[in-house]
Scaffold this active site. Sequence first.
Site, PDB file in Angstrom:
ATOM      1  N   LYS A 120       0.827  -1.220   0.000  1.00 52.57           N
ATOM      2  CA  LYS A 120       0.000   0.000   0.000  1.00 52.57           C
ATOM      3  C   LYS A 120       0.852   1.256   0.000  1.00 52.57           C
ATOM      4  CE  LYS A 120      -4.512  -1.432   1.494  1.00 52.57           C
ATOM      5  NZ  LYS A 120      -5.645  -1.252   2.385  1.00 52.57           N
ATOM      6  N   LYS A 202      -4.004 -10.126  -6.650  1.00 56.42           N
ATOM      7  CA  LYS A 202      -5.228 -10.456  -5.919  1.00 56.42           C
ATOM      8  C   LYS A 202      -6.418  -9.642  -6.471  1.00 56.42           C
ATOM      9  CE  LYS A 202      -5.953  -8.167  -1.860  1.00 56.42           C
ATOM     10  NZ  LYS A 202      -6.089  -7.806  -0.455  1.00 56.42           N
ATOM     11  N   LYS A 205     -10.999  -4.576  -4.726  1.00 57.14           N
ATOM     12  CA  LYS A 205     -11.965  -3.526  -5.041  1.00 57.14           C
ATOM     13  C   LYS A 205     -11.275  -2.219  -5.412  1.00 57.14           C
ATOM     14  CE  LYS A 205     -12.480  -3.687  -0.074  1.00 57.14           C
ATOM     15  NZ  LYS A 205     -13.175  -4.428   0.945  1.00 57.14           N
TER      16      LYS A 205
END
Length: 336
Positions: A120, A202, A205
């Site tokens: 992230k 992966k 969303k």
Amino acid sequence: MCQITEKDTKKKVLSCIQPSGMLTLGNYLGALKNWVSMQEEFDCTYAVADLHAITVRQEPAKLRSQIYSTFAIMLALGLDPEKNTMFIQSHVPEHAQLAWLLSCYTQFGEMSRMTQFKDKSAKHADNINVGLFAYPALMAADILLYKPDFVPVGADQKQHLEIARDIAVRFNNIYGDVFTVPEPYIPKTGARVMSLQDPSKKMSKSDENVNSWVAILDSKDDIIRKFKRAVTDSETVVRYSQDKPGISNLLGIYSAVTGKSNEQIEREFEGKGYGDFKLAVGEAVADELAPIKAAYDKIISDKGELERLYRLGADKAERVARKTYFKAMKKVGFVL
Ligand code: TYM
């Protein structure tokens, strides 16, 4: 006289989900499907992890509507708000309070090893905030407040769960038996649903390519279209293999939804092309998700009832959370 209720004897389960965008088929197969199946046997606590969501910048109106929508999806899945404890994380202040305490028992080095933090912070290089770094301490607080035996999650959360266990053991070693050390509960199929456009990543969303993920609330047409476009390979055999990540991902999804084994699926599609296979996967997924979408549309239109239910959940959660929090505070030496 103290009576032992069924609730006291059942093993406990806790899990949470972030309201950071549309929930996906990955969330469903990796975690939510188990949340539903566990509610019969276990004493379950499920929360919308809204505090976690602000570790990346959120637009206020959108965040608010996603919190509602995530809670409504939990209900639409068939989770019973009377039987389970279902709430919104920020409504129970002990989560943030215990997170502070636990962060003082967590080492900088162990936090630095978290792969999600590395991913992230690479993705949001302009906002590598302290919350993003300390996120696993908040997740540990979510878990440890409720003393669960099991935490149903997808494979990507395993590392966070391990750090929660390490923190619990460390704290207990100093102060005695305060926290239960929980076990991860990861499904055999569907634990890591990959992107339909890039099966090395992966399904997420937050992926900008909307064809790479299926939302739980997508229409049947959209679901089938996304599966038809899924990336495969130049062979034509439906077979599980590490060299065939696209097809293997579709096999895993089909297996998680239908309960069929890889061998059964390979036999079912022997002599058939990828087109037939992709359509079958799309239809199976759409049929599985259709009742959730239908229930969701009704639930989200009744904001009053939604509010009644998340307030009820927060009251139940707080009663449990407060006890654990005060016990931990007392052990550390705070004046209560
Ligand atoms: P989150 O919100 O990213 O995802 C919610 C759940 O969905 C699972 N999941 C997947 N499983 C399989 N394949 C995928 N592609 C996929 N994408 C997501 C996740 O593993 C997760 O179980 N930090 C957590 C939320 C959280 C939490 C907790 C979980 C906060 N506190 C306490 C358990 C216990 C998260 O970001 O999950």
